[in-house]
Design a protein around this motif. Structure first.
Motif, short mmCIF file in Angstrom:
data_model
loop_
_atom_site.label_atom_id
_atom_site.label_comp_id
_atom_site.label_asym_id
_atom_site.label_seq_id
_atom_site.Cartn_x
_atom_site.Cartn_y
_atom_site.Cartn_z
N ILE A 163 -11.84 10.43 -4.78
CA ILE A 163 -11.69 9.77 -3.49
C ILE A 163 -12.56 8.52 -3.46
O ILE A 163 -13.76 8.57 -3.76
CB ILE A 163 -12.09 10.70 -2.33
N GLU A 164 -11.95 7.38 -3.07
CA GLU A 164 -12.69 6.15 -2.89
C GLU A 164 -12.88 5.91 -1.39
O GLU A 164 -11.91 5.93 -0.63
CB GLU A 164 -11.95 4.96 -3.51
N LYS A 173 -10.60 4.57 9.74
CA LYS A 173 -9.75 4.02 8.69
C LYS A 173 -9.51 5.05 7.59
O LYS A 173 -10.13 6.10 7.56
CB LYS A 173 -10.38 2.74 8.11
N ALA A 174 -8.60 4.69 6.70
CA ALA A 174 -8.17 5.62 5.65
C ALA A 174 -9.20 5.73 4.54
O ALA A 174 -10.13 4.93 4.42
CB ALA A 174 -6.84 5.13 5.08
N VAL A 175 -9.02 6.76 3.71
CA VAL A 175 -9.69 6.83 2.42
C VAL A 175 -8.61 6.71 1.35
O VAL A 175 -7.41 6.87 1.62
CB VAL A 175 -10.49 8.14 2.24
N LYS A 176 -9.01 6.40 0.12
CA LYS A 176 -8.03 6.18 -0.94
C LYS A 176 -8.11 7.27 -1.98
O LYS A 176 -9.18 7.60 -2.49
CB LYS A 176 -8.25 4.81 -1.60
N TYR A 177 -6.94 7.85 -2.30
CA TYR A 177 -6.81 8.90 -3.30
C TYR A 177 -6.49 8.24 -4.64
O TYR A 177 -5.51 7.49 -4.76
CB TYR A 177 -5.69 9.85 -2.88
N TRP A 196 -2.51 1.11 -7.12
CA TRP A 196 -3.38 0.91 -5.96
C TRP A 196 -3.73 2.21 -5.25
O TRP A 196 -4.27 2.20 -4.15
CB TRP A 196 -2.74 -0.07 -4.97
N GLY A 197 -3.44 3.35 -5.86
CA GLY A 197 -3.80 4.62 -5.24
C GLY A 197 -2.95 4.94 -4.04
O GLY A 197 -1.94 4.28 -3.76
N VAL A 198 -3.37 5.96 -3.29
CA VAL A 198 -2.63 6.41 -2.11
C VAL A 198 -3.60 6.49 -0.94
O VAL A 198 -4.66 7.14 -1.04
CB VAL A 198 -1.97 7.78 -2.33
N LEU A 199 -3.26 5.84 0.17
CA LEU A 199 -4.09 5.90 1.37
C LEU A 199 -3.82 7.19 2.14
O LEU A 199 -2.66 7.53 2.38
CB LEU A 199 -3.81 4.69 2.27
N ASP A 253 0.85 -1.19 0.00
CA ASP A 253 0.00 0.00 0.00
C ASP A 253 0.88 1.23 0.00
O ASP A 253 2.00 1.21 0.54
CB ASP A 253 -0.90 0.04 1.24
N SER A 254 0.39 2.31 -0.60
CA SER A 254 1.07 3.60 -0.53
C SER A 254 0.32 4.50 0.44
O SER A 254 -0.92 4.52 0.45
CB SER A 254 1.13 4.25 -1.91
#
Length: 374
Positions: free
Chosen positions: A259-260, A240-244, A216-219, A148-149
């Protein structure tokens, strides 16, 4: 002589700013340049300065992609090499920045041993002690390949800062610890509110550096773990995180970024905006999917003031979006606008990766109509 001195100072300042303006990997940020054979014992790095551009401390290993650890094959996401941080081990690098400006750090990490592996990312300057963020847990993996990033944000309080990544864990095996790769820096330009949108960065175009060779995007970690959000204007207000996401690797509803919401009600973003009590406002946004096999009945919940709306989106996992809106009357001078996903969802590619609806193009305007009127 005086003019020559002034010119020299100006040239040096210009050169320093030019050096600090490049977005992307830090020097040797992907660790492709490694130690000399004489500076290693197996995979263990023996000298503090053996990895070019980095200073290491503690049990640090230099890992080649394909390295076997028992029955596990360690894979590197970008290039051929990465580093592994054992108990209390760290890597650091001093970089030039622009004093007073806002930056984000992006880096990739993967677990190799325990489920409870953690990381601490810090920024320090020469004359002040290290400024730590809270510990970043990495036990939840969101991508299908184990990497993950992550992104962090900071304001530069000097013309050069030291970026440090540290493993605070204490495992039975001192060599156990996360793999680190692809450390990058980006200068951010936080957008302002305009007459066309009372929200800042409503289209999410301003955000952390997205590594070009990853998919895989950026958390973006929760606000409780990151005082300066690398997503300007927005707070990650959840557990928890969101994904950029970027349009090079995913489908986003509008522009190049989105944003996911990847963890149901535990993955939320919010922004506080100044409003005038009694006035009616219109909140509009797009809901879609990222073309990442996230199929099923997705639902985004939006909140503004005392009003809320649930927006269903039937996803085929192949990209697409639909518009949504919420009209509300402001009841205070500050209104919190918030979004989260109603349900946990996993991709249908049998990877077990968390996914969710994508939101984009969020706008807030004073309405010309009263609530309940078309």
């Amino acid at each position: 002589m005086y003019k020559l001195t002034v010119l020299s100072v100006l040239l040096c300042a210009t050169w320093n700013i030019a050096l600090s303006l490049s977005d992307g990997l830090l020097p040797n940020g992907n660790f492709e340049y490694g130690p000399k054979p004489s500076e290693m014992k197996g995979t263990l790095v023996k000298s503090p300065n053996a990895i070019p551009n980095w200073t290491i401390s503690g049990y640090v290993e230099y890992i080649k992609s394909g390295h076997k650890q028992g029955d596990m094959l360690l894979v590197v996401p970008e290039g051929a090499f990465a580093v592994r941080l054992g108990n209390e081990a760290s890597i650091k690098q001093r970089v030039k920045v622009i004093k007073g400006r806002f930056y984000s750090i992006t880096f990739s990490a993967a677990r190799t041993c325990a489920q409870e592996e953690r990381l601490n990312v810090s920024i320090s300057r020469k004359t002040k002690p290290t400024s730590d963020w809270d510990i970043l847990p990495i036990q939840t993996m969101y991508s299908s390949n184990g990497w993950d990033s992550y992104a962090r944000g900071f304001v530069a309080d000097d013309w050069d800062v030291e970026i440090l990544i540290h493993n605070p864990g204490v495992e039975e095996d001192p060599a156990c610890g996360p793999l680190i790769d692809s450390v990058a820096l980006k200068l951010l330009f936080p957008p302002k509110r305009t007459g066309g949108n009372l929200l800042k960065n409503g289209n999410f175009e301003e955000g952390p550096y997205v590594l070009p060779n990853t998919s895989w995007g950026v958390l973006i970690p929760p606000h409780i773990q990151d005082v300066h959000s690398p997503l300007p204007g927005w707070i990650v207000e959840s557990l928890k995180a969101v994904k950029y996401l970027d349009s090079d690797h995913f489908t986003v509803p509008e522009g190049k970024r989105g944003i996911e919401l990847i963890a149901g009600k535990e993955s939320a973003i919010a922004q506080v905006v100044y409003t005038k009590p009694g006035l009616v406002y219109d909140l509009s946004f797009l809901v879609g999917d990222a073309n990442n096999y996230c199929e099923g009945s997705l639902v985004v919940e939006a909140f503004a003031g005392r009003q809320s709306v649930k927006v269903p989106y039937e996803s085929k996992g192949k990209g697409g979006s639909k518009p949504a809106s919420l009209r509300f009357r402001a009841v205070s001078r500050r209104t919190r606008v918030m979004f989260y996903s109603s349900f946990y969802t996993m991709t249908n590619d049998h990877s077990g990766s968390l996914c969710g609806p994508v939101i984009d193009d969020v706008k807030l305007l004073i309405s010309r109509k009263k609530p309940g009127h078309a």
